[in-house]
Design an enzyme around this catalytic site. Structure first.
Site, PDB file in Angstrom:
ATOM      1  N   HIS A   1      11.258 -14.518  47.089  1.00  0.00           N
ATOM      2  CA  HIS A   1      11.186 -13.964  48.440  1.00  0.00           C
ATOM      3  C   HIS A   1      10.326 -14.839  49.342  1.00  0.00           C
ATOM      4  O   HIS A   1       9.291 -15.343  48.939  1.00  0.00           O
ATOM      5  CB  HIS A   1      10.680 -12.524  48.448  1.00  0.00           C
ATOM      6  CG  HIS A   1       9.372 -12.284  47.774  1.00  0.00           C
ATOM      7  ND1 HIS A   1       9.204 -12.335  46.407  1.00  0.00           N
ATOM      8  CD2 HIS A   1       8.151 -11.982  48.276  1.00  0.00           C
ATOM      9  CE1 HIS A   1       7.941 -12.064  46.100  1.00  0.00           C
ATOM     10  NE2 HIS A   1       7.276 -11.862  47.227  1.00  0.00           N
TER      11      HIS A   1
ATOM     12  N   HIS B   1       8.157 -14.983  52.738  1.00  0.00           N
ATOM     13  CA  HIS B   1       7.416 -14.190  53.718  1.00  0.00           C
ATOM     14  C   HIS B   1       7.522 -14.878  55.077  1.00  0.00           C
ATOM     15  O   HIS B   1       7.260 -16.077  55.184  1.00  0.00           O
ATOM     16  CB  HIS B   1       5.924 -14.123  53.356  1.00  0.00           C
ATOM     17  CG  HIS B   1       5.622 -13.375  52.106  1.00  0.00           C
ATOM     18  ND1 HIS B   1       5.125 -12.091  52.110  1.00  0.00           N
ATOM     19  CD2 HIS B   1       5.731 -13.734  50.802  1.00  0.00           C
ATOM     20  CE1 HIS B   1       4.931 -11.693  50.872  1.00  0.00           C
ATOM     21  NE2 HIS B   1       5.296 -12.677  50.054  1.00  0.00           N
TER      22      HIS B   1
END
Length: 142
Positions: A100, A102
């Site tokens: 992931h 950010h």
């Protein structure tokens, strides 16, 4: 993948405040934001780390991350700048083992503080490391 919160979000089995998506990735607000608008961009297919992504997924992740960053800047949310951050592995600070990115809006005086102590190795050391990386890349392309 079983017991992966991000896979559950992608599958609509867990709640999320969705922001955007493309064919390969989904963007949603994190439940633990550094600042308002802090968004996570994840591949729809489970991949534990950045290095597990296909080149297509990595490109789609970057593209959607850039779209989210532009939206944050245009939104009126406090945003004097942005940090893009991705941890790859536990030692790097990854705590959810689904890759992931950010996208973190930054504002002057916010509470996010990243401190780094840079090193400045001699050119010969840098050239040696660059050679090791080139050799590893050549091995990977065979």
């Amino acid at each position: 993948m079983k017991d992966c919160i991000f896979c559950a979000i992608v599958a609509w089995e867990a709640e999320a405040s969705r922001v955007a998506e493309n064919d390969l990735c989904l963007a949603f607000l994190t439940i633990g934001p550094f600042n308002t608008g802090h968004t996570l961009v994840v591949p729809k297919r489970h991949a534990a780390t950045f290095t597990d992504l296909t080149p297509q997924e990595a490109g789609a992740l970057a593209e959607l991350g850039q779209q989210v960053a532009r939206a944050i800047q245009a939104s009126g949310l406090p945003c004097d700048g942005l940090n893009l951050w991705m941890a790859n592995g536990e030692v790097a600070g990854q705590d959810v083992f689904h890759a992931h990115l950010h996208v973190i809006p930054r504002a002057s005086g916010d509470r996010l503080n990243m401190q780094v102590q840079w090193t400045h190795p001699p050119r010969a050391v840098l050239d040696g490391v660059a050679g090791e990386l080139r050799a590893a890349m050549e091995q990977g392309s065979r």
